[in-house]
Design an enzyme around this catalytic site. Structure first.
Site, PDB file in Angstrom:
ATOM      1  CB  CYS A  63       0.366  43.078   9.307  1.00  0.00           C
ATOM      2  SG  CYS A  63       1.770  43.436   8.224  1.00  0.00           S
ATOM      3  CB  CYS A 115       3.390  39.919   8.708  1.00  0.00           C
ATOM      4  SG  CYS A 115       1.719  39.563   8.112  1.00  0.00           S
ATOM      5  CB  CYS A 120      -0.772  42.637   4.488  1.00  0.00           C
ATOM      6  SG  CYS A 120      -0.586  41.433   5.831  1.00  0.00           S
ATOM      7  CB  CYS A 133       2.749  40.980   3.751  1.00  0.00           C
ATOM      8  SG  CYS A 133       3.062  41.970   5.235  1.00  0.00           S
ATOM      9  CB  CYS A 183      -1.173  39.235  23.848  1.00  0.00           C
ATOM     10  SG  CYS A 183      -1.557  37.597  24.391  1.00  0.00           S
TER      11      CYS A 183
END
Length: 128
Positions: free
Chosen positions: A93, A44, A96, A47, A116
């Site tokens: 995510c 991510c 976060c 984070c 996707c």
């Protein structure tokens, strides 16, 4: 995993902020990872949470990086998304809640899933 705090709009690029915080999307075939074949782990951008292994990435022809499996069950969260008159499953995510993209059930074996994901929401950490 890292213990970094999620960045705010001053540390994300405008594109990253639009996608991760405002649930936007990048135009198809424009993201830096759409054709990437490098080996590593996708994290991510907000984070640092590990999300996808490059070994599960495939060319779906959709214009966005696609994966058939998440790195671990808690890497992402899934939510119903009925915006724009469509019925989709949003992927965020797991740490976060940054918007990553969507998951569809038209992917390859063994899972039949197609995550996707927007390139702007990802950071590839290449294997050493």
């Amino acid at each position: 995993m890292t213990d970094r705090q999620p960045p705010d709009e001053t540390t994300l690029t405008p594109e990253q902020y639009s996608i991760c915080r405002l649930k936007g999307t990048e135009p198809p075939f424009t993201g830096k990872y759409v054709d990437c074949k490098k080996v590593g782990t996708y994290h991510c951008v907000c984070c640092g949470n590990a999300l996808f292994a490059s070994s599960t990435k495939y060319d779906s022809g959709s214009g966005w990086p696609s994966f058939w499996e998440v790195l671990s069950p808690d890497s992402v969260a899934e939510h119903s998304d009925t915006t724009y008159g469509m019925r989709r499953v949003e992927v965020t995510c797991g740490r976060c809640a940054a918007h990553l993209g969507h998951v569809f059930t038209d992917g390859p074996a063994p899972t039949g899933l197609r995550y996707c994901i927007n390139s702007a929401a990802l950071n590839l950490q290449e294997a050493l």
